[in-house]
Design a protein around this motif. Structure first.
Motif, short mmCIF file in Angstrom:
data_model
loop_
_atom_site.label_atom_id
_atom_site.label_comp_id
_atom_site.label_asym_id
_atom_site.label_seq_id
_atom_site.Cartn_x
_atom_site.Cartn_y
_atom_site.Cartn_z
N ALA A 33 0.82 -1.23 0.00
CA ALA A 33 0.00 0.00 0.00
C ALA A 33 0.84 1.27 0.00
O ALA A 33 0.30 2.36 -0.11
CB ALA A 33 -0.92 0.00 1.22
N GLU A 34 2.17 1.14 0.09
CA GLU A 34 3.00 2.32 0.27
C GLU A 34 2.94 3.32 -0.88
O GLU A 34 3.16 4.51 -0.68
CB GLU A 34 4.44 1.94 0.59
N GLY A 35 2.59 2.88 -2.07
CA GLY A 35 2.49 3.80 -3.19
C GLY A 35 1.35 4.79 -3.08
O GLY A 35 1.41 5.88 -3.65
N THR A 66 -7.40 6.12 11.79
CA THR A 66 -6.25 5.31 11.42
C THR A 66 -6.70 4.32 10.36
O THR A 66 -7.57 3.49 10.61
CB THR A 66 -5.67 4.56 12.63
N TYR A 67 -6.13 4.45 9.17
CA TYR A 67 -6.46 3.55 8.06
C TYR A 67 -5.66 2.26 8.22
O TYR A 67 -4.44 2.29 8.35
CB TYR A 67 -6.16 4.20 6.72
N LEU A 68 -6.36 1.14 8.19
CA LEU A 68 -5.74 -0.18 8.29
C LEU A 68 -5.69 -0.78 6.89
O LEU A 68 -6.67 -1.38 6.43
CB LEU A 68 -6.55 -1.08 9.23
N VAL A 69 -4.59 -0.58 6.20
CA VAL A 69 -4.45 -1.06 4.83
C VAL A 69 -3.39 -2.16 4.84
O VAL A 69 -2.20 -1.93 4.62
CB VAL A 69 -4.06 0.07 3.86
N GLU A 102 -6.50 -5.16 -2.50
CA GLU A 102 -5.93 -5.18 -3.86
C GLU A 102 -6.36 -3.95 -4.66
O GLU A 102 -5.55 -3.35 -5.36
CB GLU A 102 -6.34 -6.46 -4.60
N ARG A 103 -7.62 -3.58 -4.55
CA ARG A 103 -8.13 -2.41 -5.27
C ARG A 103 -7.36 -1.15 -4.85
O ARG A 103 -6.97 -0.34 -5.69
CB ARG A 103 -9.62 -2.24 -5.00
N PHE A 104 -7.13 -1.00 -3.55
CA PHE A 104 -6.40 0.16 -3.06
C PHE A 104 -4.96 0.16 -3.57
O PHE A 104 -4.45 1.19 -4.03
CB PHE A 104 -6.41 0.20 -1.53
N CYS A 105 -4.29 -0.96 -3.49
CA CYS A 105 -2.88 -1.04 -3.89
C CYS A 105 -2.68 -0.76 -5.37
O CYS A 105 -1.68 -0.18 -5.77
CB CYS A 105 -2.30 -2.40 -3.53
N GLU A 111 -7.74 7.64 -7.36
CA GLU A 111 -8.63 6.54 -6.97
C GLU A 111 -8.40 6.15 -5.52
O GLU A 111 -9.34 5.85 -4.79
CB GLU A 111 -8.42 5.33 -7.88
N ALA A 112 -7.14 6.15 -5.09
CA ALA A 112 -6.82 5.82 -3.69
C ALA A 112 -7.45 6.84 -2.75
O ALA A 112 -7.99 6.48 -1.70
CB ALA A 112 -5.31 5.76 -3.50
N LEU A 113 -7.39 8.10 -3.13
CA LEU A 113 -8.00 9.16 -2.32
C LEU A 113 -9.51 8.96 -2.23
O LEU A 113 -10.11 9.11 -1.16
CB LEU A 113 -7.66 10.53 -2.90
N THR A 114 -10.12 8.57 -3.34
CA THR A 114 -11.56 8.28 -3.34
C THR A 114 -11.89 7.12 -2.42
O THR A 114 -12.85 7.17 -1.66
CB THR A 114 -12.05 7.99 -4.78
N ILE A 115 -11.08 6.08 -2.47
CA ILE A 115 -11.30 4.91 -1.60
C ILE A 115 -11.19 5.33 -0.13
O ILE A 115 -12.01 4.94 0.70
CB ILE A 115 -10.29 3.79 -1.93
#
Length: 158
Positions: A33-35, A66-69, A102-105, A111-115
């Motif tokens: 998820a670091e990207g 706190t986001y748990l990704v 997977e969708r987030f990564c 799109e990540a901001l939207t998620i």
């Protein structure tokens, strides 16, 4: 080691003596998820510049998300979505799970901001709607309006 006087001269002490912002966003994530995980800073800045926690609660001084990704089958700590309140500090904490890792990564930055925005709205509904000292409806409306205005979410996502 830095002396107290030296810290004052450098302005370091002043930074630590500032009050916490109304909204703090952090993450527990893994390398996959670091990207995209730093997009949380965009959301944090938007919330702190446009929303006041005192508009929704007379008792809370801080709301920390706190986001748990984390990969679903990770072998580390089994972080669960939850909320907790530190009454003495007047701070409310929500740990927010991301069901589609997977969708987030694989998402683009936008799109990540939207998620992140979608998960924030979902978690606020789940946890804050039950808090008697928090005007969840006003918060949800203001946050949703802000996210739409900034084109982070579209249509009727809530």
């Amino acid at each position: 080691m830095l002396t107290l006087e030296e810290a004052k001269k450098r302005g370091i002490l002043a930074k630590f003596s500032q009050p916490d912002p109304d909204f703090v966003i952090s993450a527990k994530s893994d390398r996959g998820a670091e990207g995209n995980i730093m997009e949380m800073l965009v959301l944090k800045d938007l919330m702190n510049k446009n929303l006041l926690l005192s508009n929704y609660s007379g008792v809370l001084k801080n709301l920390t998300l706190t986001y748990l990704v984390l990969e679903p089958n990770n072998k580390g700590v089994n972080w669960k979505e939850r909320k907790y309140y530190k009454r003495s500090e007047q701070k409310y904490f929500i740990d927010i799970g991301f069901p589609d890792y997977e969708r987030f990564c694989k998402a683009s930055k936008s799109e990540a901001l939207t998620i992140m925005a979608e998960q924030t709205l979902r978690a606020s509904q789940k946890f804050l709607s039950k808090e008697k000292n928090f005007d969840h409806e006003a918060f949800r409306k203001d946050l949703t309006d802000l996210l739409r205005k900034e084109n982070i979410i579209h249509g009727t996502e809530e």
